[in-house]
Design a protein around this motif. Structure first.
Motif, short mmCIF file in Angstrom:
data_model
loop_
_atom_site.label_atom_id
_atom_site.label_comp_id
_atom_site.label_asym_id
_atom_site.label_seq_id
_atom_site.Cartn_x
_atom_site.Cartn_y
_atom_site.Cartn_z
N TRP A 1 4.10 -8.22 -6.21
CA TRP A 1 5.49 -7.59 -6.51
C TRP A 1 6.24 -8.34 -7.49
O TRP A 1 5.84 -9.46 -7.94
CB TRP A 1 6.32 -7.47 -5.14
CG TRP A 1 6.80 -8.64 -4.56
CD1 TRP A 1 7.88 -9.50 -4.78
CD2 TRP A 1 5.95 -9.47 -3.73
NE1 TRP A 1 7.75 -10.70 -3.98
CE2 TRP A 1 6.67 -10.69 -3.33
CE3 TRP A 1 4.72 -9.10 -2.98
CZ2 TRP A 1 6.34 -11.47 -2.41
CZ3 TRP A 1 4.50 -10.10 -2.07
CH2 TRP A 1 4.86 -11.10 -1.88
N THR A 2 7.05 -7.50 -8.52
CA THR A 2 7.77 -8.30 -9.48
C THR A 2 9.02 -9.21 -8.89
O THR A 2 9.48 -9.11 -7.79
CB THR A 2 8.45 -7.41 -10.54
OG1 THR A 2 9.17 -6.52 -9.45
CG2 THR A 2 7.28 -6.27 -10.72
N ASP A 3 9.09 -10.06 -9.83
CA ASP A 3 10.39 -11.06 -9.45
C ASP A 3 11.26 -11.13 -10.61
O ASP A 3 10.86 -10.69 -11.75
CB ASP A 3 9.75 -12.42 -9.15
CG ASP A 3 9.65 -12.80 -7.91
OD1 ASP A 3 9.92 -11.81 -6.89
OD2 ASP A 3 9.45 -14.00 -7.28
N GLU A 4 12.46 -11.29 -10.27
CA GLU A 4 13.55 -11.61 -11.33
C GLU A 4 13.76 -13.21 -11.52
O GLU A 4 13.64 -13.97 -10.48
CB GLU A 4 15.01 -11.07 -11.06
CG GLU A 4 15.03 -9.72 -10.74
CD GLU A 4 14.72 -9.37 -9.44
OE1 GLU A 4 14.72 -9.78 -8.46
OE2 GLU A 4 14.07 -8.11 -9.51
N VAL A 5 13.40 -13.68 -12.74
CA VAL A 5 13.22 -15.20 -12.94
C VAL A 5 14.37 -15.61 -13.90
O VAL A 5 14.48 -15.21 -15.11
CB VAL A 5 11.94 -15.32 -13.74
CG1 VAL A 5 11.62 -16.79 -14.11
CG2 VAL A 5 10.74 -15.07 -12.67
N VAL A 6 14.96 -16.78 -13.47
CA VAL A 6 15.82 -17.35 -14.33
C VAL A 6 15.42 -18.80 -14.25
O VAL A 6 15.66 -19.51 -13.20
CB VAL A 6 17.46 -17.19 -14.17
CG1 VAL A 6 18.32 -18.05 -15.15
CG2 VAL A 6 17.68 -15.77 -14.15
N GLU A 7 14.86 -19.41 -15.25
CA GLU A 7 14.46 -20.63 -15.25
C GLU A 7 14.68 -21.56 -16.64
O GLU A 7 14.96 -20.82 -17.76
CB GLU A 7 12.87 -20.77 -14.89
CG GLU A 7 11.99 -20.30 -16.01
CD GLU A 7 10.68 -19.88 -15.58
OE1 GLU A 7 10.35 -20.38 -14.27
OE2 GLU A 7 9.73 -19.90 -16.48
N VAL A 8 14.60 -22.86 -16.44
CA VAL A 8 14.60 -23.65 -17.65
C VAL A 8 13.47 -23.71 -18.46
O VAL A 8 12.30 -23.77 -17.83
CB VAL A 8 15.23 -25.13 -17.24
CG1 VAL A 8 15.04 -26.16 -18.34
CG2 VAL A 8 16.55 -25.03 -16.52
N ASN A 9 13.47 -23.61 -19.90
CA ASN A 9 12.21 -23.68 -20.54
C ASN A 9 12.47 -24.85 -21.31
O ASN A 9 11.86 -25.99 -20.57
CB ASN A 9 12.05 -22.70 -21.62
CG ASN A 9 11.32 -21.45 -21.45
OD1 ASN A 9 10.85 -21.30 -20.12
ND2 ASN A 9 10.96 -20.61 -22.40
N ASN A 10 12.81 -25.15 -22.52
CA ASN A 10 12.87 -26.45 -23.26
C ASN A 10 14.19 -27.07 -22.60
O ASN A 10 15.33 -26.44 -22.79
CB ASN A 10 12.77 -26.39 -24.86
CG ASN A 10 11.38 -25.99 -24.92
OD1 ASN A 10 10.55 -26.68 -24.80
ND2 ASN A 10 11.18 -24.82 -25.74
#
Length: 490
Positions: free
Chosen positions: A124-133
């Motif tokens: 299933w799909t997820d909503e993602v909020v995460e740190v990149n750089n």
């Protein structure tokens, strides 16, 4: 109130007032210098579901967990948000925090139970909020109007490892990464320390030490990125219209912990030793002339494939990607930008028994009625440097047209494709034939059975299922993606 107490009270009030004013000034200065930028992308597309080695639950790989459901993933939304202080390469200090937002990532959530694979196909799909750089850069001294030497620490990216950073990153695949082979060597968003020296903003070299490795390490060698200690040497240059970037990554790691320590209470501490090593090379040459930029890119992974069992030696593997592309600011008189590329994958054939670990046949014979023959085959097998996940991948291509609607707003039309192929030497028949050929000189001792009979028994004893598992893992089926993307940058 005595005069002394009154004086101390006035002094305290003055200090408090000064601190408050200084704090207000500091906050105002911080907000004045803080830069906020980013982009948001909305994509509508039509794509066939496809089989890929990175959607192989039985192998513990879920990186493209939704690849077989691509036909129902018609809309995608994602973006980046950057908070920065300073000017990279110009100011003494520069810091950035980059947040990645994905509203419907289809490749991160799954359910898999090895004991019941038939009822485990739930993704299933997820909503993602995460740190990149997320890093800080310090450039300590100025020379001829620039700051040539810099050092950065944090979650960072080595730009020179990503060929697309100097040519074109195709917008319709930046999140699903189904066709991303043209820049597969990219080392992005890993903890690292990096140093660079630049003679101009576009020409310089550097070194980095990172904890992590990109997809090409996972695909090519089976290495767990968390175990990887990665040393990177890189360079970039631009002069007279020519552009160059190149890097080599020296990667050491494993698939799991190999250093085990027992405590007094019988607990086990697992640590990484960096037991297996491989190298990743990438380079690219481009030339810009009157709005046209043709380019040629190269990527290679070479080194140890991590064995599934410590009983076997690491097999040497090698695979390459060659990319040929063009970016045109104006094409056939049309406004906007046209970009296209073609990436060809290459690795040796599986070659029957040579694609399996060295000594595998000897190990099987050692547990059979023909154990006395085992020492004759300890060096047999393992000579093919085939990368299983690339053996059935042929090529991928992109075509994209981008039209600026207004400042910061672009509309892109794209068509991408991927084609698989079939390695006929990756089969139970090919392996059985090789085993029979190896056993034929000893056929007289098989009690009337033929070498083919013994080979068939070995395959039926479990080796055939192992080869079929590799064949299933290595499969790529054709897919294409056609769509439209809207990008807002600020």
């Amino acid at each position: 109130m005595t005069l002394k107490r009154f004086f101390l009270l006035c002094l305290a009030l003055a200090v408090a007032s000064g601190l408050a004013t200084a704090q207000d000034d500091s906050m105002k200065s911080f907000l004045d210098n803080l830069k906020i930028s980013g982009n948001f992308v909305i994509i509508a597309k039509s794509q066939e579901g496809f089989a890929t080695p990175l959607d192989s639950p039985e192998m513990g790989l879920f990186n493209r967990a939704g690849a077989n459901y691509r036909a129902s993933q018609n809309f995608r939304a994602h973006g980046l948000l950057n908070f920065s202080l300073g000017t990279p390469g110009a100011s003494p200090w520069f810091g950035v925090l980059q947040i990645r937002v994905d509203a419907n990532d289809p490749d991160v959530s799954y359910y898999y139970n090895p004991a019941d694979p038939a009822n485990s196909d739930r993704e299933w799909t997820d909503e993602v909020v995460e740190v990149n750089n997320f890093f800080v850069m310090y450039r300590p001294f100025e020379m001829k109007g620039g700051r040539p030497f810099g050092i950065s620490v944090g979650i960072n990216t080595v730009k020179a490892t990503a060929n697309a950073a100097y040519t074109h990153l195709y917008i319709g695949d930046t999140e699903d990464e189904d066709f991303i082979f043209y820049t597969a060597a990219a080392l992005t968003t890993f903890p690292m320390i990096q140093m660079d020296f630049h003679v101009t903003p576009e020409t310089g070299f550097g070194v980095a030490l990172a904890r992590g490795a990109g997809d090409i390490s996972l695909i090519g060698t089976g290495m767990n990125a968390d175990s990887a200690l990665n040393t990177i040497l890189w360079a970039e240059a631009q002069k007279f219209g020519f552009g160059f970037n190149g890097a080599v990554q020296f990667v050491a790691g494993e698939s799991g912990g190999t250093k085990l320590t027992e405590t007094e209470a019988d607990n086990t501490i697992y640590e990484y030793q960096g037991k297996y090593k491989h190298r990743i090379y990438n380079s690219q040459l481009s030339y810009t002339f009157k709005g046209y930029k043709p380019y040629v890119g190269f990527q290679m992974v070479k080194g140890d494939a991590i064995p599934t069992s410590e009983a076997y030696e690491a097999r040497e593997i090698k695979g390459t990607f060659w990319t040929y592309g063009l970016v045109a600011d104006r094409f056939l008189g049309l406004p906007g930008q046209f970009s296209a590329d073609f990436t060809k994958a290459s690795t040796d054939a599986f070659d029957g028994l040579q694609g399996l670990p060295k000594g595998l046949l000897a190990g099987i014979l050692a547990d059979s009625p023909f154990a006395s023959l085992a020492p004759n085959f300890t060096d047999l097998g393992g000579d093919s440097p085939v990368i299983y996940a690339v053996s059935n991948l042929d090529y991928a291509f992109h075509a994209e047209y981008t039209l600026p609607l207004k400042k910061g707003l672009d509309l892109s039309l794209f068509y991408y494709g991927l084609r698989g192929k079939k390695d006929n030497t990756l089969s139970t028949d090919a392996v059985a034939e090789d085993i029979a050929d190896a056993l034929r000189p000893y056929e007289a001792g098989f009690g009337g059975a033929t070498a083919e009979d013994v080979a068939a028994g070995i395959m039926a004893g479990g080796l055939g299922a192992q080869v079929d598992s590799i064949k299933r893992f290595a499969e790529w089926t054709d897919t294409s993606s056609v769509g439209i993307a809207l990008k807002y940058s600020f």
